[in-house]
Scaffold this motif. Structure first.
Motif, PDB file in Angstrom:
ATOM      1  N   ASP A 277       9.441  -9.593   4.119  1.00 51.01           N
ATOM      2  CA  ASP A 277       8.405  -9.258   3.141  1.00 51.01           C
ATOM      3  C   ASP A 277       7.224  -8.577   3.826  1.00 51.01           C
ATOM      4  O   ASP A 277       6.622  -7.650   3.272  1.00 51.01           O
ATOM      5  CB  ASP A 277       7.928 -10.517   2.413  1.00 51.01           C
ATOM      6  N   THR A 280       8.149  -4.990   4.569  1.00 52.05           N
ATOM      7  CA  THR A 280       8.115  -4.216   3.331  1.00 52.05           C
ATOM      8  C   THR A 280       6.684  -3.917   2.921  1.00 52.05           C
ATOM      9  O   THR A 280       6.356  -2.802   2.484  1.00 52.05           O
ATOM     10  CB  THR A 280       8.835  -4.980   2.208  1.00 52.05           C
ATOM     11  N   GLN A 281       5.824  -4.925   3.053  1.00 53.55           N
ATOM     12  CA  GLN A 281       4.415  -4.755   2.726  1.00 53.55           C
ATOM     13  C   GLN A 281       3.772  -3.701   3.628  1.00 53.55           C
ATOM     14  O   GLN A 281       3.007  -2.848   3.168  1.00 53.55           O
ATOM     15  CB  GLN A 281       3.696  -6.102   2.886  1.00 53.55           C
ATOM     16  N   GLN A 283       5.280  -1.214   5.116  1.00 55.73           N
ATOM     17  CA  GLN A 283       5.824   0.079   4.696  1.00 55.73           C
ATOM     18  C   GLN A 283       5.058   0.617   3.490  1.00 55.73           C
ATOM     19  O   GLN A 283       4.639   1.787   3.469  1.00 55.73           O
ATOM     20  CB  GLN A 283       7.297  -0.088   4.362  1.00 55.73           C
ATOM     21  N   GLU A 284       4.868  -0.226   2.475  1.00 49.96           N
ATOM     22  CA  GLU A 284       4.199   0.209   1.248  1.00 49.96           C
ATOM     23  C   GLU A 284       2.748   0.601   1.518  1.00 49.96           C
ATOM     24  O   GLU A 284       2.254   1.606   0.984  1.00 49.96           O
ATOM     25  CB  GLU A 284       4.268  -0.913   0.203  1.00 49.96           C
ATOM     26  N   ARG A 285       2.061  -0.159   2.345  1.00 51.60           N
ATOM     27  CA  ARG A 285       0.649   0.114   2.582  1.00 51.60           C
ATOM     28  C   ARG A 285       0.439   1.311   3.500  1.00 51.60           C
ATOM     29  O   ARG A 285      -0.529   2.056   3.342  1.00 51.60           O
ATOM     30  CB  ARG A 285      -0.027  -1.152   3.138  1.00 51.60           C
ATOM     31  N   LEU A 287       2.488   3.862   3.512  1.00 53.02           N
ATOM     32  CA  LEU A 287       2.757   4.996   2.622  1.00 53.02           C
ATOM     33  C   LEU A 287       1.527   5.328   1.784  1.00 53.02           C
ATOM     34  O   LEU A 287       1.169   6.502   1.611  1.00 53.02           O
ATOM     35  CB  LEU A 287       3.950   4.684   1.723  1.00 53.02           C
ATOM     36  N   GLU A 288       0.875   4.298   1.241  1.00 49.62           N
ATOM     37  CA  GLU A 288      -0.326   4.533   0.437  1.00 49.62           C
ATOM     38  C   GLU A 288      -1.407   5.240   1.250  1.00 49.62           C
ATOM     39  O   GLU A 288      -2.053   6.181   0.769  1.00 49.62           O
ATOM     40  CB  GLU A 288      -0.864   3.199  -0.105  1.00 49.62           C
ATOM     41  N   LYS A 350       3.179   9.224  -8.260  1.00 51.36           N
ATOM     42  CA  LYS A 350       3.322   8.688  -6.905  1.00 51.36           C
ATOM     43  C   LYS A 350       4.716   8.983  -6.347  1.00 51.36           C
ATOM     44  O   LYS A 350       4.869   9.320  -5.168  1.00 51.36           O
ATOM     45  CB  LYS A 350       3.068   7.182  -6.902  1.00 51.36           C
ATOM     46  N   THR A 354       5.336  11.192  -3.098  1.00 52.06           N
ATOM     47  CA  THR A 354       6.057  10.553  -1.990  1.00 52.06           C
ATOM     48  C   THR A 354       7.200  11.434  -1.515  1.00 52.06           C
ATOM     49  O   THR A 354       7.394  11.657  -0.317  1.00 52.06           O
ATOM     50  CB  THR A 354       6.597   9.181  -2.421  1.00 52.06           C
ATOM     51  N   ALA A 445      12.446   4.523   1.731  1.00 55.45           N
ATOM     52  CA  ALA A 445      11.273   4.984   1.001  1.00 55.45           C
ATOM     53  C   ALA A 445      11.332   4.474  -0.425  1.00 55.45           C
ATOM     54  O   ALA A 445      12.408   4.336  -0.999  1.00 55.45           O
ATOM     55  CB  ALA A 445      11.234   6.510   0.997  1.00 55.45           C
ATOM     56  N   PRO A 446      10.167   4.180  -1.037  1.00 56.72           N
ATOM     57  CA  PRO A 446      10.163   3.783  -2.435  1.00 56.72           C
ATOM     58  C   PRO A 446      10.816   4.856  -3.296  1.00 56.72           C
ATOM     59  O   PRO A 446      10.822   6.033  -2.936  1.00 56.72           O
ATOM     60  CB  PRO A 446       8.662   3.658  -2.754  1.00 56.72           C
TER      61      PRO A 446
END
Length: 468
Positions: A277, A280-281, A283-285, A287-288, A350, A354, A445-446
């Motif tokens: 987790d 994953t977190q 990765q997401e942050r 990317l943002e 988004k 992306t 990637a998302p």
């Protein structure tokens, strides 16, 4: 052929193309040949009608129209390649001039990938949750395992919360028993929330042989969404008995000999889950943060198509499997249609940004995808869609979606490269090393603008085969 490009905005261009008539010769010959196969003229064998006779009988205009329709895609493609454009979607073509024997002029407006400059991203810093597993977390995990090994035994008393009851159900709407509203011998754990709203209060306090009636909104079946009068008859009441938490339980429920070893394994599993987790977190942050650094114009037509694709997937795949429509889903979520549309649009924007940014990184970093990486990704996609790998792969190939999956893998590798250069700290201020997690689980990637399309088309193809 001569062509020129006019930039209408950062994501749309107009091509102006001039084609000398002699370059239409192959298409004109093909047009005459095609028309020859379709017409019959007295005095001539089929397929042997001279061009001048076709012009006289059917008009030179019909031949020119056929030839131009045949030639336009090639000339458009040549103009796109000459200008080194990356078109998105189909062009809007307008024939501005067609002079027989002289020239063909046309324009083509099309959306293109915007030019994107990726700045230095090595300074990205993000914070993620620390990996901390408390004794309470371990207690909860062991208790959940204990619940799975619970036994039941019939009791002669009124039903209580947590009991397992065997019940018969009968649902009426407007006083009529529904054809699909009768179920006998249903096993239900009071308090689980797995059946109808109101059933828990109805059966609590009722002994075997007793009945109760309550009103509830039906969740599925022919009268889904309607209020029904439900009669429930209790056939049996059984108490759940949990095993003792000791070494015997550890041996029953796991490969371990002692409860202490079982608890240690549960702690390790929880740590692994939280590390995943955490990755994953991160990765997401990351990317943002990356998206904040890059200016990315979004083509309106592409955005509209992506919004429609997301809505279609939700309504016809996800909600359809749950027996819900969009209106009911919004009611459950407590959202208005306007809020849903705004959220869908934001997610689509988004997703497109992306894809554009990561695709540019793929090109910039010269990243490639090998067969093993593609196969692993395909298997994950198949699992998420509920299809077998073979079925999903066949549908993807038949729909021509393999390049989309290759793009998804490449974008995942691009994002992994950015995460690798980022500074990731947990809430305790400690540097997080994500290298081990990345070795175990490839970063993906998302979902971007074409990922949902690939999966939806694969599912649609599978549905067609099932129905056929």
């Amino acid at each position: 052929m001569k062509s020129a490009v006019e930039t209408l905005n950062p994501t749309r261009v107009r091509l102006t193309v001039e084609v000398p008539f002699e370059e239409l010769k192959d298409s004109l010959d093909a047009a005459y040949k095609k028309i020859n196969q379709q017409v019959t003229v007295k005095g001539f064998r089929k397929g042997k009608v001279p061009a001048r006779v076709i012009d006289q009988r059917f008009g030179r205009g019909a031949v020119l129209e056929e030839a131009v329709n045949d030639a336009l895609p090639k000339f458009y493609t040549d103009a796109v390649n000459e200008a080194e454009l990356n078109p998105l979607g189909q062009p809007e073509v307008d024939i501005t001039e067609l002079k027989d024997g002289e020239t063909l002029n046309f324009t083509a407006e099309v959306d293109i990938r915007p030019a994107i400059e990726i700045p230095d991203y090595s300074g990205i810093e993000v914070e993620v949750d620390a990996v901390e597993v408390s004794d309470e977390d371990v207690d909860k995990a062991v208790e959940e395992l204990r619940e799975r090994f619970a036994s039941t035994s019939p009791v002669e008393r009124a039903a209580e919360d947590g009991d397992v009851v065997t019940i018969d159900l009968q649902a009426k709407v407007d006083g009529e028993v529904l054809e699909d509203g009768v179920a006998d011998g249903v096993s239900y754990t009071i308090g689980s929330g797995e059946l109808l709203d109101g059933i828990d209060d109805a059966v609590k306090g009722v002994e075997a042989g007793g009945e109760a009636t309550f009103t509830s909104e039906l969740k599925g079946g022919s009268a889904a969404g309607k209020e029904a009068e439900v009669t429930v008859k209790v056939i049996q009441v059984a108490a759940r008995e949990l095993p003792e938490l000791d070494d015997d339980f550890a041996q029953l429920a796991s490969e371990f000999d002692t409860l202490e070893e079982l608890r240690a394994d549960s702690r390790k599993r929880l740590e692994n889950m939280k590390q995943y987790d955490q990755a994953t977190q991160a990765q997401e942050r990351v990317l943002e943060k990356l998206l904040e650094l890059v200016e990315v114009p979004v083509p309106e037509k592409l955005l509209e198509d992506e919004i429609n694709t997301r809505k279609h997937n939700l309504e016809h795949h996800q909600l359809g499997q749950m027996g819900l429509d969009l209106a009911k889903y919004l009611e459950i979520q407590g959202k208005t249609e306007e809020e849903f549309d705004a959220e869908t649009r934001e997610a689509a924007v988004k997703g497109i940004k992306t894809q554009f940014v990561l695709d540019e990184l793929v090109k910039q970093e010269k990243l490639n995808v090998n067969q093993e990486e593609l196969t692993e990704h395909l298997m994950r996609r198949a699992a998420s869609s509920g299809m077998s790998p073979d079925q999903f792969a066949q549908a993807v190939v038949e729909q021509g979606q393999v390049p989309l999956l290759v793009g998804e893998v490449a974008r995942g590798k691009a994002l992994a490269a950015v995460v690798e250069k980022a500074t990731v700290k947990d809430t305790n201020g400690e540097i997080v090393d994500l290298e081990d997690e990345e070795e175990d689980e490839t970063i993906e990637a998302p979902e971007a603008a074409d990922a949902s399309e690939a999966e939806a088309k694969a599912e649609d193809k599978a549905d067609e085969k099932t129905e056929g």
